[in-house]
Design a protein around this motif. Sequence first.
Motif, mmCIF file in Angstrom:
data_model
loop_
_atom_site.group_PDB
_atom_site.id
_atom_site.type_symbol
_atom_site.label_atom_id
_atom_site.label_comp_id
_atom_site.label_asym_id
_atom_site.label_seq_id
_atom_site.Cartn_x
_atom_site.Cartn_y
_atom_site.Cartn_z
ATOM 1 N N GLY A 70 -50.932 -41.822 -88.003
ATOM 2 C CA GLY A 70 -51.364 -42.283 -86.733
ATOM 3 C C GLY A 70 -52.939 -42.504 -86.956
ATOM 4 O O GLY A 70 -53.526 -43.469 -86.426
ATOM 5 N N ALA A 71 -53.559 -41.713 -87.524
ATOM 6 C CA ALA A 71 -54.843 -41.515 -87.851
ATOM 7 C C ALA A 71 -55.442 -42.770 -88.656
ATOM 8 O O ALA A 71 -56.398 -43.137 -88.634
ATOM 9 C CB ALA A 71 -55.427 -40.413 -88.182
ATOM 10 N N LEU A 72 -54.448 -42.884 -89.677
ATOM 11 C CA LEU A 72 -54.596 -43.728 -90.849
ATOM 12 C C LEU A 72 -54.302 -45.190 -90.359
ATOM 13 O O LEU A 72 -55.346 -46.287 -90.580
ATOM 14 C CB LEU A 72 -53.701 -43.448 -91.895
ATOM 15 C CG LEU A 72 -54.288 -42.216 -92.700
ATOM 16 C CD1 LEU A 72 -53.409 -41.838 -93.721
ATOM 17 C CD2 LEU A 72 -55.497 -42.258 -93.321
ATOM 18 N N CYS A 73 -53.276 -45.602 -89.659
ATOM 19 C CA CYS A 73 -52.853 -46.842 -89.309
ATOM 20 C C CYS A 73 -51.745 -46.737 -88.285
ATOM 21 O O CYS A 73 -50.617 -46.375 -88.661
ATOM 22 C CB CYS A 73 -52.264 -47.551 -90.754
ATOM 23 S SG CYS A 73 -51.529 -49.419 -90.301
ATOM 24 N N SER A 74 -51.967 -47.279 -87.047
ATOM 25 C CA SER A 74 -51.107 -47.234 -85.956
ATOM 26 C C SER A 74 -49.841 -48.165 -86.271
ATOM 27 O O SER A 74 -48.634 -47.388 -85.655
ATOM 28 C CB SER A 74 -51.642 -47.497 -84.751
ATOM 29 O OG SER A 74 -52.495 -46.630 -84.252
ATOM 30 N N SER A 75 -49.951 -49.254 -86.891
ATOM 31 C CA SER A 75 -48.749 -50.014 -87.063
ATOM 32 C C SER A 75 -47.846 -49.089 -88.242
ATOM 33 O O SER A 75 -46.635 -49.213 -87.956
ATOM 34 C CB SER A 75 -49.125 -51.452 -88.002
ATOM 35 O OG SER A 75 -49.629 -52.172 -86.949
ATOM 36 N N ILE A 231 -41.557 -38.412 -78.453
ATOM 37 C CA ILE A 231 -42.324 -37.506 -79.151
ATOM 38 C C ILE A 231 -43.279 -38.156 -80.320
ATOM 39 O O ILE A 231 -44.439 -37.510 -80.452
ATOM 40 C CB ILE A 231 -41.545 -36.332 -79.378
ATOM 41 C CG1 ILE A 231 -40.979 -35.750 -78.291
ATOM 42 C CG2 ILE A 231 -42.270 -35.389 -80.381
ATOM 43 C CD1 ILE A 231 -39.813 -34.708 -78.392
ATOM 44 N N SER A 232 -42.662 -38.767 -81.091
ATOM 45 C CA SER A 232 -43.307 -39.428 -81.986
ATOM 46 C C SER A 232 -44.511 -40.276 -81.911
ATOM 47 O O SER A 232 -45.738 -40.035 -82.451
ATOM 48 C CB SER A 232 -42.243 -40.282 -83.037
ATOM 49 O OG SER A 232 -42.979 -40.901 -84.041
ATOM 50 N N VAL A 233 -44.289 -40.954 -80.920
ATOM 51 C CA VAL A 233 -45.454 -41.746 -80.407
ATOM 52 C C VAL A 233 -46.499 -40.915 -79.833
ATOM 53 O O VAL A 233 -48.034 -41.200 -80.149
ATOM 54 C CB VAL A 233 -45.286 -42.923 -79.242
ATOM 55 C CG1 VAL A 233 -46.498 -43.379 -78.395
ATOM 56 C CG2 VAL A 233 -44.278 -43.860 -79.775
ATOM 57 N N ALA A 234 -46.346 -40.096 -79.206
ATOM 58 C CA ALA A 234 -47.406 -38.909 -78.722
ATOM 59 C C ALA A 234 -48.266 -38.544 -79.866
ATOM 60 O O ALA A 234 -49.176 -38.102 -79.918
ATOM 61 C CB ALA A 234 -46.645 -37.667 -77.908
ATOM 62 N N TRP A 235 -47.359 -37.950 -80.982
ATOM 63 C CA TRP A 235 -47.961 -37.403 -81.974
ATOM 64 C C TRP A 235 -48.959 -38.577 -82.888
ATOM 65 O O TRP A 235 -50.220 -37.897 -83.153
ATOM 66 C CB TRP A 235 -47.061 -37.018 -83.062
ATOM 67 C CG TRP A 235 -46.555 -35.554 -83.090
ATOM 68 C CD1 TRP A 235 -45.361 -35.282 -82.576
ATOM 69 C CD2 TRP A 235 -47.020 -34.668 -83.277
ATOM 70 N NE1 TRP A 235 -44.869 -33.906 -82.709
ATOM 71 C CE2 TRP A 235 -46.199 -33.198 -82.988
ATOM 72 C CE3 TRP A 235 -48.431 -34.154 -83.678
ATOM 73 C CZ2 TRP A 235 -46.247 -31.887 -83.243
ATOM 74 C CZ3 TRP A 235 -48.540 -32.590 -83.763
ATOM 75 C CH2 TRP A 235 -47.697 -31.643 -83.614
ATOM 76 N N GLY A 236 -48.576 -39.755 -82.739
ATOM 77 C CA GLY A 236 -49.418 -40.751 -83.287
ATOM 78 C C GLY A 236 -50.628 -40.820 -82.423
ATOM 79 O O GLY A 236 -51.718 -41.021 -83.070
ATOM 80 N N CYS A 237 -50.555 -40.750 -81.140
ATOM 81 C CA CYS A 237 -51.798 -40.707 -80.256
ATOM 82 C C CYS A 237 -52.670 -39.829 -80.628
ATOM 83 O O CYS A 237 -54.073 -39.805 -80.586
ATOM 84 C CB CYS A 237 -51.331 -40.766 -78.865
ATOM 85 S SG CYS A 237 -50.621 -42.330 -78.119
#
Length: 244
Positions: A70-75, A231-237
């Motif tokens: 997520g820090a590298l690329c949200s897509s 949970i995965s989206v939260a980690w990405g955030c």
Amino acid sequence: MSDNPLEAAAAELTAEVGDRAAGWDVEGRLPEDLLRALGARGLLCAEVPAGYGGLGASSLHSGWFTAHAGALCSSLRSVMTSQGMAAWTIQRFGDRAQRAAYLGRLTSGDLAAVAFSEPAAGSDLSSVATTVRADGDDVVVNGEKVWITAAAYADLIVVVGELDGLGTAVVVPSDAEGVTIERVPHPSGCRAAGHSTVRLHDVRLPRSAVLGGGGVDLSMLVTTALAYGRISVAWGCVGILRAC
């Protein structure tokens, strides 16, 4: 994070993404060869057990890796979330043969999406109108799904619908007759995540494509699958915050 089996993979991912994320966002497309290479290394659904070709990562280590992506690329993280949701749903609801067949594909380079939302069923998924109708040894799927992350890249789409009055999830090949995938033009965020509308018109599949044979309470099916995604989206955030 000590004893993290994904630390080396995270360093490799940093090198592979480099400074290209902004360009992917402008173009609206991720390199498919990169996605398939990550999938073949088991990194898009790292929690899949080793017995099915996965890495068997813990939820904590998988989350840490998701935050790194997520820090590298949200897509890219969005596609990872989609693949993980598909694998999670198959693990929880598929029978042994289905888990072996489908999870093996998702850890060998094939890509997947999960199709919940519909034009009249967004947050209220109890209103799902997609039907899965039994017809002899086959099922026939009809419906329309909207804003389906990674569908533009997917080989397999886990479609949530209704079979005999109960919830069900059916694994639909994206190239099956009757499947139409149309990219969402110019989304405002995660523009390379492959968000698409998926239309299913009389899509005929073998009954073996229905995970566990069907007959699951729709709310349990949706809650179980979405739990992983949220949970995965939260980690990405978390990753986005770290990168700011």
